[in-house]
Design a protein around this motif. Structure first.
Motif, mmCIF file in Angstrom:
data_model
loop_
_atom_site.group_PDB
_atom_site.id
_atom_site.type_symbol
_atom_site.label_atom_id
_atom_site.label_comp_id
_atom_site.label_asym_id
_atom_site.label_seq_id
_atom_site.Cartn_x
_atom_site.Cartn_y
_atom_site.Cartn_z
ATOM 1 N N UNK A 169 15.961 6.735 -13.951
ATOM 2 C CA UNK A 169 14.605 6.383 -14.351
ATOM 3 C C UNK A 169 13.576 7.422 -13.936
ATOM 4 N N UNK A 170 13.814 8.114 -12.814
ATOM 5 C CA UNK A 170 12.873 9.140 -12.375
ATOM 6 C C UNK A 170 12.781 10.259 -13.395
ATOM 7 N N UNK A 171 13.914 10.639 -13.954
ATOM 8 C CA UNK A 171 13.947 11.684 -14.976
ATOM 9 C C UNK A 171 13.197 11.233 -16.226
ATOM 10 N N UNK A 172 13.398 9.990 -16.637
ATOM 11 C CA UNK A 172 12.734 9.477 -17.839
ATOM 12 C C UNK A 172 11.229 9.382 -17.618
ATOM 13 N N UNK A 173 10.798 8.966 -16.422
ATOM 14 C CA UNK A 173 9.376 8.897 -16.119
ATOM 15 C C UNK A 173 8.733 10.280 -16.189
ATOM 16 N N UNK A 174 9.427 11.277 -15.657
ATOM 17 C CA UNK A 174 8.924 12.647 -15.741
ATOM 18 C C UNK A 174 8.804 13.114 -17.171
ATOM 19 N N UNK A 175 9.774 12.737 -18.000
ATOM 20 C CA UNK A 175 9.716 13.095 -19.419
ATOM 21 C C UNK A 175 8.532 12.443 -20.118
ATOM 22 N N UNK A 176 8.255 11.185 -19.781
ATOM 23 C CA UNK A 176 7.108 10.499 -20.380
ATOM 24 C C UNK A 176 5.807 11.226 -20.056
ATOM 25 N N UNK A 177 5.656 11.622 -18.795
ATOM 26 C CA UNK A 177 4.456 12.340 -18.389
ATOM 27 C C UNK A 177 4.355 13.690 -19.103
ATOM 28 N N UNK A 178 5.478 14.378 -19.181
ATOM 29 C CA UNK A 178 5.499 15.692 -19.817
ATOM 30 C C UNK A 178 5.181 15.603 -21.307
ATOM 31 N N UNK A 179 5.883 14.732 -22.014
ATOM 32 C CA UNK A 179 5.711 14.669 -23.464
ATOM 33 C C UNK A 179 4.361 14.081 -23.866
ATOM 34 N N UNK A 180 3.782 13.222 -23.033
ATOM 35 C CA UNK A 180 2.462 12.695 -23.372
ATOM 36 C C UNK A 180 1.427 13.809 -23.388
ATOM 37 N N UNK A 181 1.566 14.774 -22.487
ATOM 38 C CA UNK A 181 0.657 15.935 -22.474
ATOM 39 C C UNK A 181 0.870 16.794 -23.716
ATOM 40 N N UNK A 182 2.126 17.020 -24.053
ATOM 41 C CA UNK A 182 2.437 17.900 -25.180
ATOM 42 C C UNK A 182 2.020 17.272 -26.506
ATOM 43 N N UNK A 183 2.388 16.004 -26.698
ATOM 44 C CA UNK A 183 2.143 15.346 -27.984
ATOM 45 C C UNK A 183 0.664 15.122 -28.255
ATOM 46 N N UNK A 184 -0.147 15.156 -27.204
ATOM 47 C CA UNK A 184 -1.597 14.999 -27.391
ATOM 48 C C UNK A 184 -2.174 16.115 -28.260
ATOM 49 N N UNK A 185 -1.469 17.230 -28.362
ATOM 50 C CA UNK A 185 -1.936 18.358 -29.171
ATOM 51 C C UNK A 185 -1.377 18.347 -30.597
ATOM 52 N N UNK A 186 -0.606 17.335 -30.938
ATOM 53 C CA UNK A 186 -0.028 17.252 -32.279
ATOM 54 C C UNK A 186 -0.738 16.184 -33.100
#
Length: 206
Positions: free
Chosen positions: A26-43
């Motif tokens: 779950x720690x890995x998935x939580x990190x991915x959520x934080x990462x992709x939310x930043x990235x997808x905000x620009x799409x």
């Protein structure tokens, strides 16, 4: 039938199976959520995403939560990882090498995360071509960055991990690409630690 490269055979076999066991939680998935939310905000208006090198689907899980209406697709060469990713029921995951994935359609976003670093340098032009040709708009590259190409010993194995400016090479190779955004995810982040990934979001100019 094409003979697989040394890297492809490496990830298709026992080492790829061991990678599956190491990269869960779950720690890995939580990190991915934080990462992709930043990235997808620009799409804008992402209806389809293709990930080259899906492994067990950790990235797709985060994307599914952030983009619930998006059609997700993946490519994975390791049979054990492919089975786990497909069993999630959130994406269409194709089993095989990213180099052999058919260019039958395009996707709003194509991406790799921790995949290009494991390709021999001579294979990169073909990988770049897949990312570019299969994308109708955005390309995401999330890898280990280094301004100059360098090889790193990877769990006792040589010829299996390389750092370089992957995004810069794509920008030089394809004149209609532009850099939209970039960032870094640090393994000592107190809330959402990640694996020192540097990400680059590219867009095709209309």
């Amino acid at each position: 039938m094409r003979e697989l490269t040394a890297q492809e055979q490496f990830w298709q076999g026992d080492f790829g199976d061991q990678y599956v066991e190491r990269n869960q939680g779950n720690t890995l998935i939580a990190g991915n959520l934080a990462l992709f939310s930043r990235i997808l905000a620009r799409t804008q208006r992402l209806n389809s995403v293709l990930e080259l090198g899906t492994n067990i689907g950790n990235n797709l899980l985060a994307l599914h939560q952030l983009l619930p209406g998006c059609h997700l697709h993946g490519v994975e060469i390791n049979a054990k990882a492919h089975a786990q990713a497909q069993s999630l029921g959130i994406a269409s995951v194709w089993q095989g090498s990213l180099f052999d994935y058919p260019q039958a359609r395009s996707f709003d976003l194509t991406m790799t995360k921790g995949v290009l670093i494991h390709l021999a340098p001579e294979l990169l032009p073909a990988a770049y071509a897949q990312l570019y040709d299969l994308s109708s708009r955005y390309i995401l590259i999330a890898e280990y960055y280094n301004p100059a190409p360098v090889e790193v010993l990877y769990r006792g194995n040589s010829g299996k991990l390389f750092k370089r400016d992957f995004a810069g090479e794509m920008l030089d190779r394809y004149s209609d690409l532009q850099l939209l955004d970039y960032g870094f995810s640090y393994h000592r982040d107190p809330q959402f630690p990640s694996d020192d990934i540097t990400w680059f979001l590219l867009e095709k100019r209309p």
